[in-house]
Write an enzyme that holds these catalytic residues in place. Structure first.
Site, short mmCIF file in Angstrom:
data_model
loop_
_atom_site.label_atom_id
_atom_site.label_comp_id
_atom_site.label_asym_id
_atom_site.label_seq_id
_atom_site.Cartn_x
_atom_site.Cartn_y
_atom_site.Cartn_z
N ASP A 28 7.59 16.41 -8.44
CA ASP A 28 6.52 15.80 -9.24
C ASP A 28 5.90 16.87 -10.13
O ASP A 28 5.63 18.00 -9.69
CB ASP A 28 5.46 15.19 -8.32
CG ASP A 28 4.55 14.22 -9.05
OD1 ASP A 28 4.59 13.02 -8.75
OD2 ASP A 28 3.78 14.68 -9.93
N ASN A 84 3.17 3.54 -4.46
CA ASN A 84 2.01 2.94 -5.11
C ASN A 84 2.47 1.71 -5.90
O ASN A 84 3.46 1.77 -6.62
CB ASN A 84 1.35 3.95 -6.05
CG ASN A 84 0.70 5.09 -5.30
OD1 ASN A 84 0.11 4.90 -4.23
ND2 ASN A 84 0.79 6.30 -5.85
N GLN A 91 -0.80 3.19 -9.44
CA GLN A 91 0.54 3.36 -10.04
C GLN A 91 0.39 3.62 -11.54
O GLN A 91 -0.28 2.86 -12.24
CB GLN A 91 1.40 2.11 -9.81
CG GLN A 91 2.81 2.28 -10.36
CD GLN A 91 3.70 1.05 -10.12
OE1 GLN A 91 3.25 0.03 -9.61
NE2 GLN A 91 4.96 1.17 -10.52
N VAL A 93 3.36 5.09 -13.39
CA VAL A 93 4.68 4.98 -14.01
C VAL A 93 5.32 3.69 -13.50
O VAL A 93 5.47 3.51 -12.28
CB VAL A 93 5.57 6.19 -13.69
CG1 VAL A 93 6.95 6.02 -14.30
CG2 VAL A 93 4.92 7.48 -14.18
N HIS A 97 9.04 3.93 -7.43
CA HIS A 97 9.33 5.27 -6.91
C HIS A 97 8.67 5.49 -5.56
O HIS A 97 7.62 4.91 -5.27
CB HIS A 97 8.87 6.36 -7.90
CG HIS A 97 7.46 6.20 -8.37
ND1 HIS A 97 7.11 5.30 -9.36
CD2 HIS A 97 6.31 6.81 -8.01
CE1 HIS A 97 5.81 5.37 -9.60
NE2 HIS A 97 5.29 6.27 -8.77
N HIS A 99 7.03 8.42 -3.28
CA HIS A 99 6.54 9.79 -3.20
C HIS A 99 6.89 10.34 -1.82
O HIS A 99 6.74 9.65 -0.81
CB HIS A 99 5.01 9.84 -3.33
CG HIS A 99 4.48 9.40 -4.65
ND1 HIS A 99 4.22 10.28 -5.67
CD2 HIS A 99 4.16 8.17 -5.13
CE1 HIS A 99 3.73 9.62 -6.72
NE2 HIS A 99 3.69 8.34 -6.42
#
Ligand code: 5GP
Length: 111
Positions: A28, A84, A91, A93, A97, A99
């Site tokens: 990240d 998220n 969130q 993006v 995804h 994390h």
């Protein structure tokens, strides 16, 4: 097109630590822990709110990859996975995804 799709397509650089036919994982850019990895499917799914039964295998695969990365990075003291979904979860993006956070004691409940 999201920034993550551009990373998949190698249009913008990222510190990629894992890749297979279904997903990609990279560090990240704004790490929230000493180890902060983002695991993304190559399939463009905006968020968990759009997943379908047909995505079951892919979603499970992302978690198996999280486990593989935890071994690759020797995260022996534990780690947290987070997805998220939507504005209240923060969130930013809109490409699904996971994390993977590790390297410090993580508070609970999350903020
Ligand atoms: P979200 O807030 O949507 O759950 O998580 C998006 C994550 O993507 C954030 O932690 C953010 O720092 C990360 N991110 C956003 N843009 C980039 C980028 O261009 N490169 C990398 N490596 N991470 C990014």
């Amino acid at each position: 097109m999201t920034i993550f799709k551009r990373i998949i397509d190698r249009e913008i650089p990222a510190d990629i630590i894992y890749e297979d036919d279904q997903c990609l994982a990279f560090r990240d850019i704004n790490a929230q822990a000493p180890t902060h990895i983002v695991i993304i499917p190559k399939k463009e799914i905006p968020s968990l709110a759009q997943v379908e039964i047909a995505d079951e295998q892919l979603l499970g695969h992302l978690l198996v990859v999280a486990r593989k990365i935890s071994e690759q990075l020797q995260l022996t003291n534990g780690y947290r996975t987070v997805i998220n979904c939507g504005p209240d979860a923060g969130q930013t993006v809109h490409h699904l995804h996971v994390h993977l956070l590790a390297g410090r004691s993580l508070g609970w409940p999350p903020g």
